[in-house]
Design an enzyme around this catalytic site. Structure first.
Site, PDB file in Angstrom:
ATOM      1  N   HIS A 143       1.820   7.015  -0.597  1.00 45.89           N
ATOM      2  CA  HIS A 143       0.878   6.168   0.145  1.00 45.89           C
ATOM      3  C   HIS A 143      -0.359   5.984  -0.718  1.00 45.89           C
ATOM      4  O   HIS A 143      -1.038   6.957  -1.041  1.00 45.89           O
ATOM      5  CB  HIS A 143       0.527   6.818   1.481  1.00 45.89           C
ATOM      6  CG  HIS A 143       0.010   5.844   2.483  1.00 45.89           C
ATOM      7  ND1 HIS A 143      -1.269   5.342   2.435  1.00 45.89           N
ATOM      8  CD2 HIS A 143       0.616   5.260   3.543  1.00 45.89           C
ATOM      9  CE1 HIS A 143      -1.435   4.498   3.440  1.00 45.89           C
ATOM     10  NE2 HIS A 143      -0.308   4.424   4.120  1.00 45.89           N
ATOM     11  N   HIS A 152       0.797  -1.225   0.000  1.00 45.96           N
ATOM     12  CA  HIS A 152       0.000   0.000   0.000  1.00 45.96           C
ATOM     13  C   HIS A 152       0.838   1.287   0.000  1.00 45.96           C
ATOM     14  O   HIS A 152       0.269   2.375  -0.054  1.00 45.96           O
ATOM     15  CB  HIS A 152      -0.937   0.009   1.216  1.00 45.96           C
ATOM     16  CG  HIS A 152      -0.188   0.119   2.499  1.00 45.96           C
ATOM     17  ND1 HIS A 152       0.491  -0.945   3.048  1.00 45.96           N
ATOM     18  CD2 HIS A 152       0.029   1.172   3.308  1.00 45.96           C
ATOM     19  CE1 HIS A 152       1.068  -0.549   4.172  1.00 45.96           C
ATOM     20  NE2 HIS A 152       0.821   0.731   4.350  1.00 45.96           N
TER      21      HIS A 152
END
Length: 151
Positions: free
Chosen positions: A73, A58
């Site tokens: 992110h 992620h």
């Protein structure tokens, strides 16, 4: 140093990211990108050339030759997906060039989990006044210049 867009989307001020750690600049400063709702999947590219310092499904950090770390992110709270919807193409320690494909993200999985697809892009530990960003609410294509950093 110029940081390029890791994916296409609308430029969003970091202060509007739905996560206080990013919104308050606790890890560094930069901007965020909101992928178009019409996009079901995206290929995420390297925002700078350098070495992959950290690689998670992620999120990732690329360390530029200057030593600056650029954190990308992919969505907010997406760690909860435990890698579901993410395909990683690189490993920690790999050398990459700006624009190289690093990951694929199934945005449908992110959105169906009720999570935000908003993607913060920050220079770790950078001061807010070190960042010169593009106009807010502008649409940016993957690989285009996103912001400049004076280190």
């Amino acid at each position: 140093m110029v940081v390029r867009a890791p994916l296409s989307g609308k430029l969003v001020p970091l202060s509007e990211v739905p996560d206080p750690v990013f919104a308050q600049g606790m890890v560094g400063h930069g901007v965020a990108l909101e992928p178009p709702t019409s996009e079901h999947s995206v290929t995420v590219v390297a925002p700078v050339s350098g070495r992959m310092l950290k690689v998670m499904p992620h999120a990732f950090v690329v360390q530029a030759p200057s030593g600056a770390g650029v954190l990308v992110h992919l969505g907010i709270d997406t760690v909860k997906l435990e890698g579901n919807g993410f395909t990683v193409r690189v490993a920690k320690g790999d050398q990459v060039h700006a624009g190289d494909p690093l990951m694929d993200v199934d945005l449908t999985v992110v959105r169906e989990a009720g999570l935000s697809a908003c993607c913060p892009v920050v220079v770790l530990d950078a001061a807010e006044d070190a960042i010169t960003a593009r106009s807010q609410d502008e649409d940016v294509m993957a690989g285009q210049d996103l912001f400049a950093v004076s280190l």
